[in-house]
Design a protein around this motif. Structure first.
Motif, mmCIF file in Angstrom:
data_model
loop_
_atom_site.group_PDB
_atom_site.id
_atom_site.type_symbol
_atom_site.label_atom_id
_atom_site.label_comp_id
_atom_site.label_asym_id
_atom_site.label_seq_id
_atom_site.Cartn_x
_atom_site.Cartn_y
_atom_site.Cartn_z
ATOM 1 N N VAL A 277 44.507 55.527 45.304
ATOM 2 C CA VAL A 277 44.012 54.199 45.682
ATOM 3 C C VAL A 277 42.514 54.088 45.400
ATOM 4 C CG1 VAL A 277 43.583 52.648 47.629
ATOM 5 C CG2 VAL A 277 45.823 53.732 47.365
ATOM 6 N N ARG A 278 41.751 55.097 45.785
ATOM 7 C CA ARG A 278 40.301 55.067 45.548
ATOM 8 C C ARG A 278 39.972 54.997 44.065
ATOM 9 N NH1 ARG A 278 39.728 58.680 50.135
ATOM 10 N NH2 ARG A 278 40.247 60.385 48.734
ATOM 11 N N GLU A 279 40.699 55.743 43.241
ATOM 12 C CA GLU A 279 40.418 55.778 41.808
ATOM 13 C C GLU A 279 40.836 54.498 41.097
ATOM 14 O OE1 GLU A 279 42.377 59.235 40.310
ATOM 15 O OE2 GLU A 279 40.906 60.615 41.158
ATOM 16 N N CYS A 280 41.952 53.938 41.485
ATOM 17 C CA CYS A 280 42.523 52.806 40.741
ATOM 18 C C CYS A 280 42.132 51.434 41.277
ATOM 19 C CB CYS A 280 44.042 52.921 40.733
ATOM 20 S SG CYS A 280 44.627 54.306 39.767
ATOM 21 N N SER A 281 41.661 51.359 42.499
ATOM 22 C CA SER A 281 41.412 50.054 43.121
ATOM 23 C C SER A 281 40.490 49.133 42.331
ATOM 24 C CB SER A 281 40.884 50.228 44.536
ATOM 25 O OG SER A 281 41.921 50.633 45.377
ATOM 26 N N PRO A 282 39.316 49.584 41.874
ATOM 27 C CA PRO A 282 38.430 48.643 41.182
ATOM 28 C C PRO A 282 39.067 48.008 39.944
ATOM 29 C CG PRO A 282 37.226 50.624 41.784
ATOM 30 C CD PRO A 282 38.671 50.898 42.054
ATOM 31 N N ALA A 283 39.656 48.827 39.079
ATOM 32 C CA ALA A 283 40.254 48.294 37.848
ATOM 33 C C ALA A 283 41.455 47.405 38.156
ATOM 34 C CB ALA A 283 40.664 49.429 36.923
ATOM 35 N N LEU A 284 42.283 47.834 39.090
ATOM 36 C CA LEU A 284 43.473 47.037 39.400
ATOM 37 C C LEU A 284 43.125 45.785 40.188
ATOM 38 C CD1 LEU A 284 45.932 49.938 40.040
ATOM 39 C CD2 LEU A 284 45.950 48.350 38.125
ATOM 40 N N SER A 285 42.037 45.817 40.924
ATOM 41 C CA SER A 285 41.563 44.617 41.601
ATOM 42 C C SER A 285 41.140 43.564 40.572
ATOM 43 C CB SER A 285 40.404 44.964 42.522
ATOM 44 O OG SER A 285 39.919 43.810 43.146
ATOM 45 N N ARG A 286 40.417 44.002 39.545
ATOM 46 C CA ARG A 286 40.038 43.074 38.457
ATOM 47 C C ARG A 286 41.280 42.552 37.758
ATOM 48 N NH1 ARG A 286 36.095 47.051 37.890
ATOM 49 N NH2 ARG A 286 37.282 48.078 36.241
ATOM 50 N N HIS A 287 42.235 43.436 37.531
ATOM 51 C CA HIS A 287 43.496 43.057 36.897
ATOM 52 C C HIS A 287 44.198 41.969 37.718
ATOM 53 C CE1 HIS A 287 47.183 43.904 34.554
ATOM 54 N NE2 HIS A 287 47.791 43.639 35.683
ATOM 55 N N ALA A 288 44.298 42.188 39.014
ATOM 56 C CA ALA A 288 44.962 41.211 39.893
ATOM 57 C C ALA A 288 44.185 39.901 39.924
ATOM 58 C CB ALA A 288 45.108 41.782 41.300
ATOM 59 N N TYR A 289 42.855 39.983 39.928
ATOM 60 C CA TYR A 289 42.047 38.756 39.932
ATOM 61 C C TYR A 289 42.269 37.964 38.652
ATOM 62 C CZ TYR A 289 38.238 35.543 39.424
ATOM 63 O OH TYR A 289 37.529 34.405 39.193
ATOM 64 N N LEU A 290 42.255 38.640 37.510
ATOM 65 C CA LEU A 290 42.463 37.933 36.252
ATOM 66 C C LEU A 290 43.852 37.320 36.176
ATOM 67 C CD1 LEU A 290 40.646 40.348 33.812
ATOM 68 C CD2 LEU A 290 39.908 38.056 34.505
ATOM 69 N N LEU A 291 44.797 37.950 36.808
ATOM 70 C CA LEU A 291 46.153 37.421 36.825
ATOM 71 C C LEU A 291 46.263 36.198 37.716
ATOM 72 C CD1 LEU A 291 48.946 38.051 35.670
ATOM 73 C CD2 LEU A 291 49.378 39.441 37.679
ATOM 74 N N THR A 292 45.575 36.217 38.867
ATOM 75 C CA THR A 292 45.716 35.134 39.842
ATOM 76 C C THR A 292 44.629 34.075 39.756
ATOM 77 O OG1 THR A 292 44.421 36.280 41.524
ATOM 78 C CG2 THR A 292 46.796 36.695 41.507
ATOM 79 N N GLY A 293 43.403 34.492 39.389
ATOM 80 C CA GLY A 293 42.286 33.558 39.370
ATOM 81 C C GLY A 293 41.702 33.287 40.742
ATOM 82 N N ASP A 294 42.094 34.065 41.742
ATOM 83 C CA ASP A 294 41.641 33.847 43.107
ATOM 84 C C ASP A 294 41.390 35.208 43.756
ATOM 85 O OD1 ASP A 294 42.701 33.699 46.147
ATOM 86 O OD2 ASP A 294 41.731 31.803 45.602
ATOM 87 N N HIS A 295 40.167 35.406 44.274
ATOM 88 C CA HIS A 295 39.807 36.710 44.833
ATOM 89 C C HIS A 295 40.690 37.101 46.017
ATOM 90 C CE1 HIS A 295 36.351 37.567 42.362
ATOM 91 N NE2 HIS A 295 35.917 36.333 42.541
ATOM 92 N N GLN A 296 40.906 36.191 46.944
ATOM 93 C CA GLN A 296 41.694 36.523 48.125
ATOM 94 C C GLN A 296 43.157 36.784 47.766
ATOM 95 O OE1 GLN A 296 39.455 33.910 48.140
ATOM 96 N NE2 GLN A 296 37.935 35.023 49.323
ATOM 97 N N LEU A 297 43.699 35.958 46.894
ATOM 98 C CA LEU A 297 45.078 36.164 46.468
ATOM 99 C C LEU A 297 45.212 37.484 45.714
ATOM 100 C CD1 LEU A 297 47.918 35.016 46.395
ATOM 101 C CD2 LEU A 297 47.302 33.775 44.317
ATOM 102 N N ALA A 298 44.204 37.820 44.920
ATOM 103 C CA ALA A 298 44.218 39.096 44.191
ATOM 104 C C ALA A 298 44.210 40.273 45.162
ATOM 105 C CB ALA A 298 43.031 39.170 43.243
#
Length: 170
Positions: A11-32
């Protein structure tokens, strides 16, 4: 206990990249953030099975499938308002204008087209890898990418330099 520690490290290693991935997919920080949390919970339930294989790929797939599930239920228009910060030295005003323009252009795409563009050009996956993540055929990925790029050229012609196939220097 070792499984829990392995998962925490993942989780610590992957969170930043996957958080950006989720944000780009959703377009919303909270939803990501919600989407990523839900995907991590899904991966945790199956951690013993996926930890030795490719847990990041499993997590990306879980993010995408959870997102599809949510937008099928909600059918709410998305409004992209920003993007992760650009790296390098450039004019902040130009970068802001580019992010707004790109966000508006991405909002004009269907969710599946946006997912294909994200996987192919942001995550730099091959067509076969993107098809595997999305659970579709390679031809479907090609069609969505073609349609998405055509649509992006229509709604935001200034984003691409047609001769070089890159972003125009502004």
């Amino acid at each position: 206990m070792a499984d829990d520690e392995d998962f925490r490290l993942f989780v610590r290693e992957c969170s930043p990249a996957l958080s950006r991935h989720a944000y780009l997919l959703t377009g919303d920080h909270q939803l990501a953030e919600d989407l990523l949390q839900s995907a991590f919970a899904s991966v945790y339930r199956h951690w013993r099975r996926v930890r030795d294989d490719n847990p990041a790929a499993y997590l990306r797939r879980a993010i995408y499938h959870q997102h599809v599930s949510w937008w099928r239920r909600r059918r709410v228009h998305e409004h992209l308002t920003g993007a992760p910060p650009e790296r390098g030295e450039s004019d902040p005003a130009e970068d802001a204008a580019l992010r707004v323009s790109l966000g508006q252009a991405l909002a004009a795409l269907s969710p599946k087209q946006r997912a294909v563009i994200l996987l192919r050009f942001y995550d730099d996956l091959t067509e076969a890898q993107a098809a595997d993540v999305l659970g579709v055929r390679v031809g479907t990925v090609k069609r969505h990418a073609h349609d998405a790029l055509r649509r992006l050229r229509e709604v935001a012609p200034g984003l691409l330099d047609e001769d070089a196939g890159e972003r125009s220097p502004r």
